[in-house]
Design an enzyme around this catalytic site. Structure first.
Site: not given
Length: 418
Positions: A32, A34, A93-94, A147
């Site tokens: 991740d 982000h 998932n994002h 993921h």
């Protein structure tokens, strides 16, 4: 990559070969990020930019929370266009519209970022791109990179490959394809010794060690590499299920408050290394870019030489962990060994070198370390039990609403001093 449509050549690699000792190539798995551009630039500055012999696999959750996810995606796509085999990206998932539409304080923010920098049409193009991303990637014939985690239905790799996943991730999976998609993006490993079940509330699934062993045996693999989860104790990695599952999380100082390390998995020269780091702020990073290329190449050469020396002692199949040895409060490291599935052949030695941080013995270091430990413990409790906290807040809100609707009978009035 698992789940990629066969007609789309740039994104349909069933496997990424693991670099052989004599190839001179490097494969780096990034977790991740982000929207934290500094982490990506720092990784590129230390380990070199993407190239045919320096391949990167980004394991989802590029979007949301941080302010510069657009820049990360566009940077990766630019490299993908220039050197197609240098960049691979799994879906997280994002990478999903409903999460992106949330405010940044609620875990989203990507929709607002795109619309502020571009427009609504560009956000729609991003969603089309996200839905085209693979769900997982197989490295060699030894491990799978996904993921979230494993599906509750225990599918084969071929069943995962056949998933028609060009859709938004559903809130409630009903079909086989939806369940594989949902669990690949959202599942977590259950704590060692705990049964499989729901870890994040709702329909989210936590797979236990039994499920991990069944999946690996069914598919002839030895290791699951995943991301999705902030590891405890301010680390950038975590091992689960008798070291059959490895979590790699690459957003250091997550959201600017967690003070955690980031980590990446490096496969190079027959050796594997889990490298932990703290990315410097952007202004420091810009100054680093001003250094000469020779200085950066010399530093990389020293790290490769150190790995080769370790490989001569430990065996080419060992996985070594290099950790930044300076922290905010001092300390030194000691090493321990654990067994783990090898990425370089089933008959070879299987071990992982981990570095444990030992606090500074000085009074100042001990006090600072104690303060860091207290704050870290609080953050870990909040992160690990956030689902329970959310349920408690909802329960309190419902009770308060019922109390407001109920008729009140006051027998005693107590006036408080002003």
């Amino acid at each position: 990559a698992i789940g990629a449509p066969r007609a789309r050549a740039p994104w349909t690699h069933a496997q990424i070969p693991v670099p052989t000792p004599d190839s001179g190539a490097t494969l780096i798995v990034v977790g991740d990020t982000h929207g934290q551009l500094a982490d990506v630039l720092y990784i590129f500055s230390v380990h070199g930019p993407p190239s045919p012999v320096n391949v990167y696999l980004f394991n989802g959750d590029i979007a949301d929370r941080g302010p510069m996810a657009c820049e990360i995606v566009l940077l990766l796509l630019t490299y993908k266009l220039a050197v197609p085999d240098s960049i691979f990206i799994n879906r997280g998932n994002h990478e999903n519209s409903d999460i992106n539409e949330r405010p940044a304080k609620n875990g989203g923010g990507f929709a607002a970022e795109v619309r502020s920098k571009y427009d609504r049409e560009t956000f729609h193009l991003f969603q089309t791109f996200f839905c085209a991303l693979p769900l997982a990637t197989v490295l060699g014939d030894e491990c799978v990179v996904v993921h979230g985690g494993l599906c509750r239905l225990n599918p084969t790799v071929e069943q995962m490959r056949a998933v028609s996943r060009e859709m938004q991730c559903p809130d409630m999976p009903l079909t086989l394809d939806e369940t594989i998609l949902f669990d690949s993006l959202w599942a977590d490993p259950a704590a060692d010794g705990e049964p499989a079940g729901s870890g994040r509330g709702g329909v989210c699934y936590s797979f236990d060690e039994v499920a991990t062993s069944k999946f690996l045996t069914l598919n002839g693999l030895s290791l699951v590499i995943r991301s999705h989860q902030l590891p405890p104790k301010q680390r950038g990695y975590m091992l689960h299920h008798s070291n059959k599952v490895l979590t790699i999380f690459s957003a250091s100082n997550y959201c600017g408050v967690c003070a955690n390390h980031g980590s990446i998995l490096i496969l190079r020269g027959g050796m594997s290394e889990v490298w932990e780091y703290r990315a410097p702020p952007m202004d420091v990073l810009l100054a680093m870019w001003g250094e000469s290329k020779d200085a950066r190449d010399k530093e990389r050469a020293k790290r490769v030489l150190a790995l080769k020396k370790k490989s001569a002692t430990l065996g080419m199949a060992d996985i070594a962990l290099a950790q930044i040895r300076t922290t905010r409060w001092g300390g030194h490291t000691k090493e321990r060994r654990v067994s783990i599935g090898s990425l370089y052949g089933r008959g070879a030695a299987r071990s992982l070198i981990l570095s444990d941080l030992v606090p500074d013995e000085s009074k100042r270091g001990a006090v600072a370390g104690m303060e860091v430990s207290i704050v870290r413990a609080l953050k870990e409790r909040i992160c690990l039990h956030r689902a329970d906290l959310l349920r408690l807040f909802h329960r309190g809100a419902r009770r308060a609403a019922r109390a407001r609707r109920a008729p009140r009978l006051s027998l005693i009035h107590i006036s408080e001093p002003t």
